[in-house]
Every structure is written in structure tokens, then in C-alpha cells.
Design a protein around this motif. Structure first.
Motif, short mmCIF file in Angstrom:
data_model
loop_
_atom_site.label_atom_id
_atom_site.label_comp_id
_atom_site.label_asym_id
_atom_site.label_seq_id
_atom_site.Cartn_x
_atom_site.Cartn_y
_atom_site.Cartn_z
N LYS A 497 16.97 -4.13 -4.43
CA LYS A 497 16.86 -4.75 -2.43
C LYS A 497 16.13 -4.58 -1.45
CE LYS A 497 20.56 -7.43 -0.40
NZ LYS A 497 22.38 -7.81 -1.11
N MET A 498 16.41 -2.57 -1.83
CA MET A 498 15.51 -2.65 -0.22
C MET A 498 13.86 -2.72 -0.46
SD MET A 498 16.42 -0.85 2.01
CE MET A 498 14.85 0.81 2.32
N PHE A 499 13.56 -2.77 -1.50
CA PHE A 499 12.21 -2.89 -2.04
C PHE A 499 11.74 -4.26 -1.87
CE2 PHE A 499 12.44 0.57 -5.39
CZ PHE A 499 11.28 1.31 -4.38
N LYS A 500 12.37 -5.05 -1.67
CA LYS A 500 12.53 -6.60 -1.99
C LYS A 500 11.89 -6.74 -0.34
CE LYS A 500 14.26 -11.21 -2.55
NZ LYS A 500 16.04 -11.29 -2.26
N ILE A 501 13.45 -6.33 0.31
CA ILE A 501 12.92 -6.57 2.28
C ILE A 501 12.14 -6.02 2.50
CG2 ILE A 501 14.22 -5.85 3.71
CD1 ILE A 501 16.98 -5.40 2.82
N LEU A 502 11.95 -4.91 1.78
CA LEU A 502 10.65 -3.90 2.61
C LEU A 502 9.18 -4.78 1.52
CD1 LEU A 502 10.95 -0.29 1.67
CD2 LEU A 502 10.97 -1.51 3.85
N GLY A 503 9.13 -6.52 1.20
CA GLY A 503 8.05 -6.98 0.42
C GLY A 503 7.96 -6.72 -0.70
N PHE A 504 8.22 -6.05 -1.41
CA PHE A 504 7.48 -5.45 -2.93
C PHE A 504 8.01 -6.83 -3.45
CE2 PHE A 504 7.58 -1.55 -0.83
CZ PHE A 504 6.57 -0.52 -1.53
N THR A 505 7.41 -7.50 -4.48
CA THR A 505 7.55 -8.35 -5.12
C THR A 505 8.49 -7.51 -6.35
OG1 THR A 505 5.47 -7.73 -6.70
CG2 THR A 505 5.81 -9.54 -5.41
N PRO A 506 9.29 -8.11 -7.77
CA PRO A 506 10.02 -7.14 -7.86
C PRO A 506 9.12 -6.28 -9.34
CG PRO A 506 11.01 -8.86 -8.10
CD PRO A 506 9.50 -9.00 -7.39
N GLU A 507 7.41 -6.76 -9.97
CA GLU A 507 6.82 -5.89 -10.35
C GLU A 507 5.56 -5.33 -9.98
OE1 GLU A 507 6.82 -10.05 -9.67
OE2 GLU A 507 7.88 -10.34 -11.30
N ARG A 508 5.46 -5.30 -8.93
CA ARG A 508 5.13 -4.57 -8.47
C ARG A 508 5.99 -3.19 -7.73
NH1 ARG A 508 3.35 -4.80 -2.52
NH2 ARG A 508 3.19 -2.53 -2.00
N ALA A 509 7.51 -3.54 -7.70
CA ALA A 509 8.07 -1.69 -7.44
C ALA A 509 7.93 -1.92 -8.30
CB ALA A 509 9.75 -3.15 -7.24
N MET A 510 8.39 -2.65 -9.75
CA MET A 510 8.38 -1.46 -10.70
C MET A 510 6.98 -0.39 -11.29
SD MET A 510 10.54 -1.18 -13.20
CE MET A 510 10.95 -0.71 -14.49
N ALA A 511 6.07 -1.36 -11.01
CA ALA A 511 4.88 -0.84 -10.95
C ALA A 511 4.34 0.54 -10.72
CB ALA A 511 3.36 -1.70 -10.85
N GLN A 512 4.94 0.58 -9.47
CA GLN A 512 5.03 1.26 -8.18
C GLN A 512 5.83 2.50 -8.74
OE1 GLN A 512 3.71 1.00 -4.29
NE2 GLN A 512 3.08 2.64 -3.58
N PHE A 513 6.97 1.65 -8.77
CA PHE A 513 8.24 2.99 -8.38
C PHE A 513 9.06 3.22 -10.08
CE2 PHE A 513 7.79 2.23 -4.77
CZ PHE A 513 7.19 3.61 -4.35
N GLY A 514 8.41 1.94 -10.97
CA GLY A 514 9.37 2.43 -12.50
C GLY A 514 9.64 3.52 -12.66
N PHE A 515 9.23 4.80 -12.90
CA PHE A 515 9.59 5.33 -13.50
C PHE A 515 11.34 6.23 -12.60
CE2 PHE A 515 8.58 8.46 -9.41
CZ PHE A 515 7.44 7.48 -9.11
N LEU A 516 11.21 5.73 -11.23
CA LEU A 516 12.04 6.09 -10.26
C LEU A 516 13.63 5.15 -10.84
CD1 LEU A 516 13.59 8.29 -7.81
CD2 LEU A 516 12.73 6.32 -6.76
N ILE A 517 13.09 4.26 -10.69
CA ILE A 517 14.02 3.00 -10.96
C ILE A 517 14.34 2.90 -12.67
CG2 ILE A 517 14.17 0.48 -11.59
CD1 ILE A 517 11.91 -0.36 -9.18
N ASN A 518 13.72 3.40 -13.38
CA ASN A 518 14.06 3.64 -14.65
C ASN A 518 14.68 4.46 -14.71
OD1 ASN A 518 13.06 1.76 -16.58
ND2 ASN A 518 11.22 2.76 -16.62
N ALA A 519 14.65 6.30 -14.20
CA ALA A 519 15.60 6.92 -13.86
C ALA A 519 16.79 6.93 -14.26
CB ALA A 519 14.83 8.43 -13.33
N PHE A 520 16.91 6.56 -12.79
CA PHE A 520 18.58 5.91 -12.38
C PHE A 520 18.98 4.88 -13.16
CE2 PHE A 520 17.73 5.45 -7.28
CZ PHE A 520 17.27 7.37 -7.48
#
Ligand code: ASP
Length: 584
Positions: A497-520
């Protein structure tokens, strides 16, 4: 053995000992048949004496050495006839019996003295000579001492130091990344860490529940006195903690450092101020509490008289009471007005009210307001006879507060209220989670995208993100942000949700922070942390104006290392290897 003693350690108790010293020639003096050499090393200076009558050829050799030559001297420690109370070794001298020149020196481009004649650029170009000066060396010694104290303190609290890589992917801290082309992966780049933020969060997922690192960070920003493109953080992260736990540990660390390094007792607990109060009272999220002059909002008193449109149209009117300055001359006030109107500050003008010692009042708004209103301002600002009230107004409250803050600091400087030997530390808490960026025309994370929103404010995230507070804190000392951090989001959905408010598409959030999203997805503990700017911390303790003075090899304001002449062009063959073409 090159030396048996250092140049800082001999005292009267050593008289009669035969010693061998080594070091650099600080200066030489000839007096009658005697030649004196002040020999310097890291530890101090010792006077060496050569007597022409005792050994003419040795004395002649001594007469031919120059400044900064490196010598080895053997001789006997003797009590001095004329003692020098300003030098720790000032009671003794060495009667030389042997002199070896270990290395000659060209005449140095500036004097190696505390008050050198070398300008900034020259000193940076020959930084290895600059570092011979005791004033600079002491800063690095202090830096070392602080690093040891920090390591030991954190070790005693079960923190472990883990190194994280320098060649990584982009880390979003709001600055530009430095990038490094990858030869093995043509067209791809590493980024240098703006901080180890995401890596330390991964260490929490990995179960290292107390991490720290004295870490190099890199941010490609425009430089100021307290910024360098590469700098050092005391970077920390903890699991299973709440805000109070983090603040307690790190104010304990600060207390320990101030006590050990400066002999200063910081209050316990440290003061905490909300971001909102800091902005309201000081116009700054890093208020300098060494002096008062807090802001007084004067909207009720001065707006709406119908006589002074400048105030009537303002979104904010605020004043500070400058003690004892009612005798400011017209000229001084005109200069101050010009000063606040400079583009760097950008105020539209400055209103003053002098509450003179004789009880009379003189003001730039005399003709618009009755004496009663001016008395009301006196009351509101707490001014006494002899004080000067300075007022700014504007159509943007926060911008005007920032201008008033700059004016407050200037008046604090002028009145000598910003004593470098006093330390006023506090925590700023309850930062807004987002701030509006005029440049980007969107909300940006005030700290970074991993900061936990205040749970009470989570319902506001969708409709009023700008009103959401973060569980974030800054450690401020004497008007400098020395450290900052936050509780982190450890829930994948909230992070998305944070990424979304900050203007990231889910794809871009995944591309940039996938490692963290996955770790969580694999059991992330609640965690929190902070980082102190180590260079800033050292420079505050040392009473320096610039962090450059506590960095061994700093860059100049254009990001250059003038000694190494970096950055520089690279060979075509290197460019080829890296698959890079430089646009001419
Ligand atoms: N990584 C943050 C910074 O560099 C500090 C933190 O949140 O721990 O400012």
C-alpha cells in the motif's frame, strides 16, 4: 629499532636516559653556538639540542636540515634551563649525540602549524601534510575514539556488526544514486548504497535481532558544509522493539559518548518534541535549543485590522523576541531586511518593533497599528523594555516559518548564543509520513518507504495520506540532525500500500523491491532502527563547522578529491570493456 621513545612522552623523570627519537622537523633555531630542533611526531614535540663546542660536525649537520625533514636522533634527556610550560615535554630536552637524516623534504607549500597560512584548496591538495597539523590530527583521533566507544557500547548491548555490500542495487533514500557499470553484465549497473537500509531489514528477517555497522554511504547530492558524497553512518537495526526501546538504547549511547568524550551529562530521559511543535515553535525539524527566541504566532493580534494589507492577506504571521536588541540602528535593521529578502531566504520583508529601554516604542508598522496593538504584541511575545521583536509573514505558513527559523539562527549567532561547548540534544518524533514535493508534484516518503505509519492514523492512508504520522524519530543536537530512524513496516500488504501511495505500480515495486517483499513472506519480525551520521556526530563533539575537518580525505564542494584528482576520465579501452560510450 628506529626509536625507543616518542616525541610526546619524555619528562623530568627521564633525565639521564639515553633515547632514540624519530620524527619530522617542526622548526630549527640557531642561538650562539647552539642549534635547536623541534622534532615532531603524532604524540608531540621534543626539543633537541646540538652544541657546536661539543661536536662541531654534528652541529653543522643539524644546521643543514630543513622543515619537515625526517630525522632519527640519539641523545641524552636533560633538564632544560628555560622551561616551556606550554609543552608537555617542555621541562626537558635531548642533548644530541647522533643524527641520521631518514628523509629530506621539499619546502612544504604551507606551514604545518595550528594556524596555517595554507588556504583550503592547497591544504586539500596536500592533505597528507595538512593531516600532520595537530588541529586536524586531533579530529581524527576523536573520530577513532568515538568509533571504539560506539563499537564497545553496542557490543555490550548484544549488537553484532555485519558488513553489507557496497555494490548493490538502487536504495531509495530520496537522493540520487552513484552507479557503477558492470563489465560482466553489459549495459547493467550497480548502485552504491545510500544506506544499508533494506539489507539491515533483511538481516532482521534473518534473525540477527541486533545489528550495527559503521557503514559507508553514498549519495549524489549537491554538497554543503555538512554533506559529502560519501559519508559514514552508525547504522543500526533491532527486532522485537517499540519506539521507546530504540530511543532508550540510543540516547544511552549518546549519553555514554558525551560523558566519555566531553565530560557532559545529558539529561535523562532526553527531551522529546513532536515534529508539529518543532515546526510551530522553531520553524525547523532540527531546532537549536541552546537559546530561546521561540516563535509566537501573531495572526490573532495583527491580522484583520483592515489597515495593513500585507498582514491582512497573510496565511501566517510570526515573530521572535530578540533580547536586548532594541538599540539596533536603522541601518542595522535595513541590512537585516535585505538579508531576509535574499533569494536563499526569500522573505518578502521584515517588520520590527523596538521596545526601547525608556518605555517608548518604535516600529516599522507604527502608522498601521494603534499603540495598544503594539503593546499586545509585546505581551504575546513576552518582550521587555530593551527588546526587539522581528516579524515575518507570508502566504505559505511552512515556508514563512522556515524563513523565520533562519532569522532566529542568525540572531542567535549574532548574540553569541550558539556556544559550541554546550550541547542541547532532543528527539523529534511524530514526523509526517509523507511530504509534498513541488519538484516531483507528488507525495514522497519523509524518511523512506519502509517507515511504519502510526497505527492510529492508518485509516487516513487512503483519503488523507498527508495527515498520517510516521513512527519516526530524529536525534537532534544543537540544530543538527545527527541521526534518524523509524519503526518499519513488516507486513507485506501494508508495504504494498505504501508503494502504491508513493506512485509505484505493483510491477515496479516488485522489480525494485521484490527481494524485500518476498522476504516478508517468510516471517518478518517487527523491527525498527536508526542511523547516526558519524561525521556529523564527530564534528559536533569536536566543535567543527564542517564535517570535512573530521574526514581524512574529504571531497570539495564540487565533489572532487583534489589530491587524487578524482573523478577523472578513463581510457577508451576501459570504456570499451564496460560497453560505455561517452556523449561528447
Ligand atoms: N536508512 C536511514 C537513513 O539513512 C536511517 C534509518 O531509517 O535507519 O537515513
Amino acid at each position: 629499532m628506529y626509536r625507543t621513545k616518542t616525541n610526546g612522552e619524555l619528562r623530568l623523570a627521564n633525565v639521564g636516559e639515553v633515547v632514540t627519537l624519530a620524527g619530522w622537523v617542526q622548526r630549527t633555531r640557531k642561538m650562539g653556538g647552539m642549534t635547536f630542533i623541534d622534532l615532531r611526531d603524532r604524540y608531540g614535540i621534543t626539543q633537541i639540542v646540538f652544541n657546536n663546542e661539543v661536536d662541531a660536525s654534528l652541529c653543522d649537520k643539524a644546521n643543514h636540515v630543513g622543515r619537515e625533514w625526517v630525522l632519527q636522533v640519539r641523545g641524552t634527556v636533560a633538564e632544560r634551563e628555560s622551561k616551556n610550560a606550554n609543552m608537555p615535554t617542555g621541562d626537558i630536552e635531548i642533548i644530541a649525540a647522533e643524527l641520521n637524516v631518514l628523509s629530506r623534504s621539499e619546502v612544504p607549500p604551507f606551514t604545518i602549524e595550528d594556524n596555517t597560512d595554507g588556504g583550503d584548496d592547497l591544504r586539500m591538495k596536500y592533505r597528507y601534510l595538512d593531516l600532520r597539523r595537530a588541529a586536524v590530527r586531533r579530529n581524527l583521533e576523536l573520530r577513532h575514539q568515538m568509533a571504539i566507544l560506539i563499537r564497545n557500547f553496542l557490543d555490550s548491548k548484544d549488537f553484532i556488526e555485519v558488513e553489507t555490500p557496497i555494490l548493490i542495487g538502487s536504495t531509495p533514500e530520496g537522493a540520487r544514486d552513484f552507479v557503477v557499470p558492470s563489465r560482466m553484465n553489459p549495459g547493467q549497473f550497480y548502485a552504491l548504497p545510500q544506506s544499508p537500509q533494506t539489507l539491515k531489514q533483511l538481516l532482521m528477517v534473518a534473525g540477527f535481532d541486533r545489528y550495527f555497522q559503521i557503514a559507508k554511504c553514498f549519495r549524489d547530492e549537491d554538497l554543503r558544509a555538512d554533506r559529502q558524497p560519501e559519508f559514514t553512518q552508525i547504522d543500526c537495526e533491532m527486532s522485537f522493539v517499540e519506539q521507546d526501546d530504540v530511543l532508550e538504547i540510543f540516547e544511552d549511547m549518546a549519553r555514554h559518548l558525551f560523558k566519555r568524550v566531553r565530560g557532559v551529562d545529558l539529561p535523562s530521559p532526553l527531551r522529546r518534541m513532536t515534529w508539529h511543535d518543532a515546526m510551530r515553535l522553531y520553524g525547523s525539524d532540527k531546532p537549536d535549543l541552546r537559546f530561546g527566541m521561540t516563535f509566537v504566532e501573531l495572526m490573532d493580534t495583527l491580522k484583520g485590522s483592515g489597515t495593513f494589507p500585507v498582514f491582512d492577506n497573510a496565511a501566517y504571521i510570526g515573530g521572535i523576541c530578540v533580547p536586548g536588541c532594541a538599540d539596533y540602528s536603522r541601518k542595522q535593521l535595513d541590512q537585516l531586511t535585505e538579508w531576509v529578502k535574499r533569494p536563499q531566504i526569500g522573505a518578502s520583508g521584515l517588520v520590527y518593533i523596538k521596545y526601547n529601554s525608556d518605555g517608548t516604542v518604535k516600529s516599522s508598522i507604527d502608522k498601521f497599528y494603534t499603540p495598544e496593538v503594539l503593546q499586545a504584541v509585546k505581551q504575546a511575545t513576552g518582550a521587555s523594555d530593551g527588546d526587539l521583536v522581528l516579524i515575518l509573514c507570508g502566504d505559505n505558513a511552512n515556508k514563512t516559518r522556515v524563513q523565520l527559523s533562519t532569522l532566529r539562527l542568525e540572531m542567535g549567532d549574532r548574540l553569541g548564543l550558539r556556544d559550541k561547548n554546550r550541547f542541547e540534544c532532543l528527539w523529534i518524533v511524530d514526523f509526517p509520513l509523507f511530504e509534498w514535493s513541488d519538484e516531483e508534484q507528488r507525495l514522497m516518503a519523509t524518511h523512506h518507504p519502509f517507515t511504519l505509519p502510526n497505527p492510529e492514523d492508518i485509516p487516513l492512508l487512503d483519503e488523507h495520506p498527508e495527515r498520517v504520522r510516521a513512527v519516526a524519530y530524529d536525534f537532534v543536537c544543537n540544530g543538527v540532525e545527527v541521526g534518524g530512524g523509524s519503526l518499519r513496516i513488516h507486513d507485506g500488504e501494508l508495504q504494498a500500500k505504501m508503494f502504491k501511495i508513493l506512485g509505484f505500480t505493483p510491477e515496479r515495486a516488485m522489480a525494485q523491491f521484490g527481494f524485500l517483499i518476498n522476504a516478508f513472506k517468510y516471517g518478518a519480525p517487527p523491527h525498527a532502527g536508526l542511523a547516526f551520521g558519524f561525521d556529523r556526530f564527530v564534528s559536533i563533539m569536536a566543535g567543527l563547522d564542517s564535517i570535512r575537518d573530521c574526514i581524512a580525505f574529504p571531497k570539495n564542494n564540487s565533489g572532487r578529491d583534489v589530491m587524487l584528482d578524482a573523478p577523472s576520465e578513463i581510457d577508451d579501452s576501459q570504456l570499451d570493456e564496460l560497453n560505455l560510450i561517452i556523449k561528447k
